[in-house]
Design an enzyme around this catalytic site. Sequence first.
Site, PDB file in Angstrom:
ATOM      1  N   ASP A   1      48.536  56.802   0.048  1.00 41.84           N
ATOM      2  CA  ASP A   1      49.239  57.831   0.815  1.00 41.84           C
ATOM      3  C   ASP A   1      49.984  58.701  -0.194  1.00 41.84           C
ATOM      4  O   ASP A   1      50.950  58.254  -0.815  1.00 41.84           O
ATOM      5  CB  ASP A   1      50.192  57.160   1.814  1.00 41.84           C
ATOM      6  CG  ASP A   1      50.906  58.171   2.711  1.00 41.84           C
ATOM      7  OD1 ASP A   1      51.104  59.332   2.264  1.00 41.84           O
ATOM      8  OD2 ASP A   1      51.274  57.804   3.837  1.00 41.84           O
TER       9      ASP A   1
ATOM     10  N   TYR B   1      56.436  54.255   5.159  1.00 41.76           N
ATOM     11  CA  TYR B   1      56.835  54.997   6.347  1.00 41.76           C
ATOM     12  C   TYR B   1      56.802  54.056   7.567  1.00 41.76           C
ATOM     13  O   TYR B   1      55.818  53.332   7.768  1.00 41.76           O
ATOM     14  CB  TYR B   1      55.904  56.199   6.550  1.00 41.76           C
ATOM     15  CG  TYR B   1      56.124  56.860   7.886  1.00 41.76           C
ATOM     16  CD1 TYR B   1      57.399  57.278   8.256  1.00 41.76           C
ATOM     17  CD2 TYR B   1      55.093  57.015   8.790  1.00 41.76           C
ATOM     18  CE1 TYR B   1      57.627  57.842   9.496  1.00 41.76           C
ATOM     19  CE2 TYR B   1      55.315  57.590  10.031  1.00 41.76           C
ATOM     20  CZ  TYR B   1      56.585  57.996  10.382  1.00 41.76           C
ATOM     21  OH  TYR B   1      56.811  58.543  11.609  1.00 41.76           O
TER      22      TYR B   1
ATOM     23  N   LYS C   1      54.309  67.492   5.889  1.00 43.71           N
ATOM     24  CA  LYS C   1      55.367  67.460   4.889  1.00 43.71           C
ATOM     25  C   LYS C   1      55.142  68.558   3.852  1.00 43.71           C
ATOM     26  O   LYS C   1      55.124  69.723   4.188  1.00 43.71           O
ATOM     27  CB  LYS C   1      55.426  66.047   4.301  1.00 43.71           C
ATOM     28  CG  LYS C   1      55.441  64.939   5.375  1.00 43.71           C
ATOM     29  CD  LYS C   1      56.686  64.986   6.218  1.00 43.71           C
ATOM     30  CE  LYS C   1      56.718  64.142   7.478  1.00 43.71           C
ATOM     31  NZ  LYS C   1      55.775  63.129   7.760  1.00 43.71           N
TER      32      LYS C   1
ATOM     33  N   ARG D   1      35.485  70.342  18.331  1.00 49.14           N
ATOM     34  CA  ARG D   1      35.935  68.986  17.974  1.00 49.14           C
ATOM     35  C   ARG D   1      35.163  68.514  16.740  1.00 49.14           C
ATOM     36  O   ARG D   1      35.696  67.841  15.877  1.00 49.14           O
ATOM     37  CB  ARG D   1      35.738  68.007  19.148  1.00 49.14           C
ATOM     38  CG  ARG D   1      35.972  66.555  18.739  1.00 49.14           C
ATOM     39  CD  ARG D   1      36.229  65.595  19.911  1.00 49.14           C
ATOM     40  NE  ARG D   1      35.467  65.888  21.095  1.00 49.14           N
ATOM     41  CZ  ARG D   1      34.149  65.637  21.239  1.00 49.14           C
ATOM     42  NH1 ARG D   1      33.457  65.074  20.268  1.00 49.14           N
ATOM     43  NH2 ARG D   1      33.537  65.948  22.354  1.00 49.14           N
TER      44      ARG D   1
END
Length: 388
Positions: free
Chosen positions: A182, A109, A207, A56
Site C-alpha cells: 500500500d 489503516y 489521498k 463498467r
Amino acid sequence: MSDTHLPRSVGFDTLAIHAGQEADSRTGSVAPPIYATSTYRQDGVGGLREGYEYSRTANPTRTALEQCLAALEAGTNGLVFASGMAAEDTLLRALAKPGDHVVIPDDAYGGTFRLFERVLRPWGLEHSTVRISDPDAVRAAIRPGKTTMVWVETPTNPLLRIADIEELAAIAHDADALLIVDNTFATPYLQQPIRLGADIVVHSTTKYCGGHSDVVGGALVTRTPELAEPLAFHQNAMGPVAGPFDSWLVLRGLKTLGVRMERHSDNAERVAEFLTTRPEVTEVYFPGLPNHPGHAVAKRQMKRYGGMVSFKVQGGEPAALDLVGRTRVFTLAESLGGVESLIEHPGRMTHASVAGSALELPPDLIRLSVGIETVDDLIDDLAQAFGA
Ligand SMILES: Cc1ncc(COP(=O)(O)O)c(C=O)c1O
C-alpha cells in the site's frame, strides 16, 4: 488515448502530466475529456470503437488514469476503483481464496484491518498481524503452503513504521507468496515498490494522488499483465469502478504530484523538527528524523519522507483530544494527503475500528497530514494550540 506519443524514457513529472493523456484525437482538447457515458455506439454488432462497450468494463477517462498510474508506478497495468477499500477488496477476492493466509501489518489503516477481520475472515481468508519493520518476524509469520500474500504499508498509518520492500519481496517470493504494498503515504513520486520487487501496489487515490480532498478513489498497479487479468475480471464482474468525473479529478491531481510531494516533505520536516523541541510532546514519529528506527531503510528506498507526522503528548487522551480541537490552520478531520493541513486523533477517529485488536493505538497519539501552506503558519498554529 495512450502515451505512445512520448519519447521512450522521460522523467516522473513528464509522465504525470502526459502518460495516458495524448490530446483528444477529434478536437485536440489538451485536458482529457470526461466521457460521461454509460455505453458506446457499436458499428454493427461487436463493432467496438477502441474496445469500448460499456462503462463498467471500460471508460476512456478511466483508461487515461489507469495508464498514467501504471506509468508512474513502473507497472504494466493500472486499475482504478471507487475507493481505496474497493481496490483492496477486489484484489483480495480476485487473488486469494478461502483457506489462504495473508500476513498483514500490526500497524495499518483501520479500514484495511476491518476488511481482513470483519469481511474476509468470515469469508474464510485467514490473516496474522506482524511488525513489518522486522523482516525476521515477517518470515516467521509465513505459513508455508498457506500464505499467499504478504501485505504491507510503508510508511504505516499512523505510526509511520518502515518496511524494507526489497527484503520483504525476497522473503515473500521464497515462500511463493505475493508482496502487496500500500503506497498511499509515499506515492510513486517518493517510492516505487514495483521497482523494489513488489508484485502489486495499492492506493487510496483519495489521498496524495488526488491531492485536493475532493474525491474518493482507489487503484491497483501490477508488475505483470498476468497479475492484472484476474483483477480486471473482478473489477468488471463486481463493478466497484471509479466513475469518469472521479477519474478525471485524480488525473488532474496527479499532474502536480511531484511538486506537491516536495512541498509536503519540506513542511513535514520542519513541523517534525518543531515538535521535537516541545516539552508537551513525548514522542515524534517521522521517518525523516535520524533517530527514527526506519530512517536508514526509508532513506534508501524513498526519495524524501512525505507529509505525515504523528506524535504523542503528555497528559494522555484528554490532552490529545484537547489539542486536536485547538488548531486554527490545521483542520480537525479524517483523511490525509490534501493540500490543506489536517489534524486528528487516530484512536477515536480513523482507527476506531482497531480498538481491542493487536493494532490498538496509544490514546495520546495525534496524527498530522502536513499540507502545503506557508510552513511558518503551520508551526505558529501548533505553537498557539500548545500554548493555549
Ligand atoms: C493507507 C491507506 N490505505 C487505504 C485506505 C482506504 O482508502 P479509501 O478511504 O479511499 O477507501 C486508506 C484510507 O485512509 C489509507 O490511509
